[in-house]
Design a protein around this motif. Sequence first.
Motif, mmCIF file in Angstrom:
data_model
loop_
_atom_site.group_PDB
_atom_site.id
_atom_site.type_symbol
_atom_site.label_atom_id
_atom_site.label_comp_id
_atom_site.label_asym_id
_atom_site.label_seq_id
_atom_site.Cartn_x
_atom_site.Cartn_y
_atom_site.Cartn_z
ATOM 1 N N UNK A 85 -29.854 -53.218 11.506
ATOM 2 C CA UNK A 85 -30.909 -52.893 12.461
ATOM 3 C C UNK A 85 -31.992 -52.012 11.864
ATOM 4 N N UNK A 86 -31.973 -51.902 10.541
ATOM 5 C CA UNK A 86 -32.974 -51.093 9.869
ATOM 6 C C UNK A 86 -32.859 -49.635 10.281
ATOM 7 N N UNK A 87 -31.612 -49.210 10.532
ATOM 8 C CA UNK A 87 -31.393 -47.808 10.852
ATOM 9 C C UNK A 87 -30.364 -47.292 9.874
ATOM 10 N N UNK A 88 -30.354 -45.978 9.752
ATOM 11 C CA UNK A 88 -29.274 -45.410 8.977
ATOM 12 C C UNK A 88 -28.021 -45.562 9.808
ATOM 13 N N UNK A 89 -27.036 -46.152 9.199
ATOM 14 C CA UNK A 89 -25.800 -46.405 9.916
ATOM 15 C C UNK A 89 -25.194 -45.104 10.418
ATOM 16 N N UNK A 90 -24.786 -45.097 11.662
ATOM 17 C CA UNK A 90 -24.166 -43.861 12.158
ATOM 18 C C UNK A 90 -22.871 -43.521 11.429
ATOM 19 N N UNK A 91 -22.299 -44.500 10.723
ATOM 20 C CA UNK A 91 -21.047 -44.131 10.054
ATOM 21 C C UNK A 91 -21.328 -43.095 8.984
ATOM 22 N N UNK A 92 -20.363 -42.233 8.794
ATOM 23 C CA UNK A 92 -20.580 -40.995 8.067
ATOM 24 C C UNK A 92 -21.065 -41.229 6.638
ATOM 25 N N UNK A 93 -20.445 -42.189 6.015
ATOM 26 C CA UNK A 93 -20.763 -42.405 4.613
ATOM 27 C C UNK A 93 -22.233 -42.754 4.432
ATOM 28 N N UNK A 94 -22.717 -43.634 5.290
ATOM 29 C CA UNK A 94 -24.104 -44.043 5.167
ATOM 30 C C UNK A 94 -25.067 -42.888 5.409
ATOM 31 N N UNK A 95 -24.752 -42.070 6.424
ATOM 32 C CA UNK A 95 -25.673 -40.980 6.717
ATOM 33 C C UNK A 95 -25.637 -39.955 5.601
ATOM 34 N N UNK A 96 -24.499 -39.837 4.945
ATOM 35 C CA UNK A 96 -24.421 -38.950 3.778
ATOM 36 C C UNK A 96 -25.364 -39.429 2.676
ATOM 37 N N UNK A 97 -25.293 -40.721 2.432
ATOM 38 C CA UNK A 97 -26.182 -41.295 1.408
ATOM 39 C C UNK A 97 -27.630 -41.048 1.772
ATOM 40 N N UNK A 98 -27.898 -41.161 3.032
ATOM 41 C CA UNK A 98 -29.257 -40.945 3.494
ATOM 42 C C UNK A 98 -29.705 -39.519 3.179
ATOM 43 N N UNK A 99 -28.852 -38.554 3.544
ATOM 44 C CA UNK A 99 -29.207 -37.151 3.310
ATOM 45 C C UNK A 99 -29.370 -36.854 1.834
ATOM 46 N N UNK A 100 -28.453 -37.370 1.055
ATOM 47 C CA UNK A 100 -28.460 -37.053 -0.371
ATOM 48 C C UNK A 100 -29.723 -37.583 -1.050
ATOM 49 N N UNK A 101 -30.170 -38.756 -0.634
ATOM 50 C CA UNK A 101 -31.238 -39.404 -1.392
ATOM 51 C C UNK A 101 -32.638 -39.070 -0.915
ATOM 52 N N UNK A 102 -32.750 -38.622 0.315
ATOM 53 C CA UNK A 102 -34.096 -38.559 0.872
ATOM 54 C C UNK A 102 -34.975 -37.492 0.198
ATOM 55 N N UNK A 103 -34.375 -36.390 -0.190
ATOM 56 C CA UNK A 103 -35.178 -35.323 -0.779
ATOM 57 C C UNK A 103 -35.725 -35.769 -2.136
ATOM 58 N N UNK A 104 -34.859 -36.290 -2.956
ATOM 59 C CA UNK A 104 -35.302 -36.739 -4.272
ATOM 60 C C UNK A 104 -36.370 -37.804 -4.148
ATOM 61 N N UNK A 105 -36.180 -38.644 -3.178
ATOM 62 C CA UNK A 105 -37.140 -39.715 -2.946
ATOM 63 C C UNK A 105 -38.523 -39.130 -2.682
ATOM 64 N N UNK A 106 -38.581 -38.139 -1.798
ATOM 65 C CA UNK A 106 -39.861 -37.516 -1.471
ATOM 66 C C UNK A 106 -40.467 -36.794 -2.670
#
Length: 904
Positions: free
Chosen positions: A726-747
């Motif tokens: 659905x083009x969302x960060x998956x609510x499952x924990x692992x996915x949201x972790x990946x989201x948090x970890x990568x977003x800062x470096x990305x910016x």
Amino acid sequence: MKELPKIYEPQKVESEIYARWEASGFFQPEAGQHLADNPDTRETYCNILPPPNANGELHIGHASGYTVMDIFGRYNRMNGKKTLLLPGKDHAGIQTQVVFEKKLQTELGITRQELGRQEFYKKTYAFCLDRANYMRSQEKKIGISADWSREKFTLDPDVLSSALQTFVKMHEDGLIYKGKRIINWCPRCGTALSDVEVLHKDTPGKLYLIKYPLENSDSTQGGLKEFITVATTRPETMLGDTAIAVSPKDERFKTLVGKNAILPLQNTIIPIIADHRIDLAFGTGAVKITPAHDPLDWEIGRDHNLAEIQIIDEKALITEFGGKYAGMTTHEAREAVVKDLEKLNLLEKIEDLAHSVSICERCKTTIEPLTSKQWFIDVQTLKQKAITAIENGEIEIFPNNFKKILIDWFGNMRDWCISRQIWWGPQFPVWYRPKADQPRAGCTDDDMEMYVGLTPPEGAGWVQDENTFDTWFTSGQWVHTTLQAHGDDFKTFYPTDMMITGRDLLFFWASKMIMMSLYATGKVPFKNLFFTGLVLDKEGHKFSKSRGNGIDPLTMIDKFGADALRMSLIMDSAPGQDSRLYEEKIETFRNFANKLWNISRYCLTQEGFELVEEISNEDLKTESDSWIIRKLDENIFEINKLFERKQIAVAADILKTFTWNDFADWYLEINKIEKNQKVLGYVLDKLLRLWHPFMPFITEQIWTLAQQEKMLMISSWPKTLIWNENNEVNPNKENSQWNEVTIRGYNVIESNLKPMITALRNIRAENKIESNKKIRIVINGNINAVQEIEKTNQAEIIMSLRTGVEFISYNQPEAGLKNMLKRTVGTYTLLVDLTGAIDTEKETAKAEKEIANLENFIAGLSGRLSNQEFVSKAPTQVINQQKETLTKKQAELAELKKHLASLT
RNA sequence: GGAUGUGUAGCUCAGCUUGGUUAGAGCAUUUGCCUGACAAGCAAAAGGUCAGAGGUUCAAAUCCUCUCACAUCCACCA
């Protein structure tokens, strides 16, 4: 580690790789069970490949289609589906007969008649098998992952008998009839043709106005017409006229309807009739009616009970009914008729007229409409069922607008003439023998017993119908007949998932397949119907032998590699859309393949490098690691979506941008400074998988060099770490972790590091700073942000990444800095020490231009943000995003203005 | 006559289905580079009123209508 050459040489590896694929057995759907958790319930993916005509060689259009089919095939196989691409060849009735007749003529100087029907059939069969062998080797060169063990030919006994059974069943169901009707006759091929096999060519012609004397007319008195003048483009056909027709609305002829005229030259009496199909505005408003030689006249003749007089025979010569013109060609007859009419003073005049002439699609001979006894399929109910299936969405069509075209076409479809009088093709499963009380010779159909069935009936004296089938009758059943010919395949794979064919076969083939398979199996043959466009040359012309503009796929593969050819055929084109191909275009993809090769070459020569299948959060050491992983993930997500929408060109395009502009140009360069073999291995691993459907050879080769045990073609398709469907960060924990970890470096990379480095390079280039001259820079910004740069190692990257920076200092008061060039980048201000080398004038102009640009942009943006309607109606996400941009841009503008002031 | 498609940078084309970043790519062009995998390369840049007009919308290359140009297909052509 094997030594990798600097340049990728496809010629050296492609055939070996294909042989390995083939030997592995993974082209067969039964193989590859290990790809799924439960092999028995594996989903299937099946694409019955359109069979090319087995009478020549592959052209670029085939290569284009095969590439698309193989891309979807490999994609689905890697996604764990039980995948079958089933190849084959078509006997291609008329076309092959024309080709082979020419060959006989040039090589042996004989005609098929001299050879005899049986011998001709035998030789043509052998010719087809020979061509099929050659074409198969060509198909392999393109890299198609088809199951050759299931390869079929339309005349294979098993395939053919399924197709003929359909005929028998249709006959029983009363959908087939034999009748005398007007048909398109090709005098050269000696056969009837269906409507779609006739082309119309605009040709300048003449319109002849001929005076027919009225019966019993009084030539000496006024008031009554002495003649009725008809207009025709084919005066010779008047020999077979049986009426003159006018429009019932036509006042000019009202009094003549019901009277008779005298047909000149033949001196017969013919009636003057009224028919609504006559256009009173054309010609003289009066039309001569020749039921035996014109489709419209035939219909009018049928409705008015007119006699049909055949005055042109099957060799396009005038028959005995043509009187003194008998034996002439139609052309000779036309001249003679016109001359005789002139002598009789019955030719009123000759006008120029542009009209279209019907010609044979295969041999370009002018078609003669004739009445003839032929076999027809009554398409009324069949086409209705096809329309319903399409409208119900049982078949999804790409591009979508072809749906309407197809439905409209079905709506107007007339009964389908399926009998041909050629020799090359399956004969009708119909047998005749004279009725008991009839003499053997001189029988007509009415005197015959007829039997319809696959094998001749018991008893003596049965003779098989000599007609052969229209090619599209058998190829229209290709999907189900090929599957029925092999074990449980029909049960497993039918209805199939995909049919991919050229948009020029929409009416010929796609339509027939839907009708025929629906009838024979009760289900649609495929769930998705994908049309490719035509491949044109650089000027937008069709490739043709006479134009001599052909691009031979094999030559191109030899020169640039199969992968480059494949890419050039699918890129920059949307489904159903024509595309142009030329060598320079293929070359750019050869270059891209080489880029991928060198990316891999770099990776593979790194100390301790290996491809990495899985990665964890802890493996990300730097901002650039986070950035590339997130970027890759975004791309995988988008590509999956694009595959679903069958937008493979766009998918390949974004993958190419990621590979070249993100991974090679940035990540690899940063990786030289901040080594992280694990991330390198992970990204390359995914890249090879993602590229595999598009460029199977080079990816498999690199995969092998990276010492992978399993083949790439059966490896699994990459999964996203962050996003769900659905083009969302998956609510499952692992996915949201990946989201948090990568977003800062990305910016950090996207909005700070990359723009900063680009700005520095730009300053160097614009100010013509010699490449070996080192520069000193100052980075200003808020304390935390600047500390961030030091902490995250960005400073070292900036200094090393070909920017020629030798020293960075932070947060210096600008007042004390003279001769510094200034750029605003993200939330930072970048000052570059050029020690007097600034071209003030140029820099001022640049700053002014930039300021104007920014002011313009800001004006637009703030206008929008102060617009009540925008603020109240636009989604908050959009508003916030734009507010953020506004703040950023305003800060930039302020800095720029300060900079401009310091320059003057 | 009917239908469909196309019109975006000098050229060849993506993007439009589902409207929202200052509209992208390749080739060609300008400038500088043989820099640790790649000169089939790297870096920087220039280049576009998204055919025209109107409409819908807070917002249009994207949706709607019309116009123009080009292409293709179908039908008719006595």
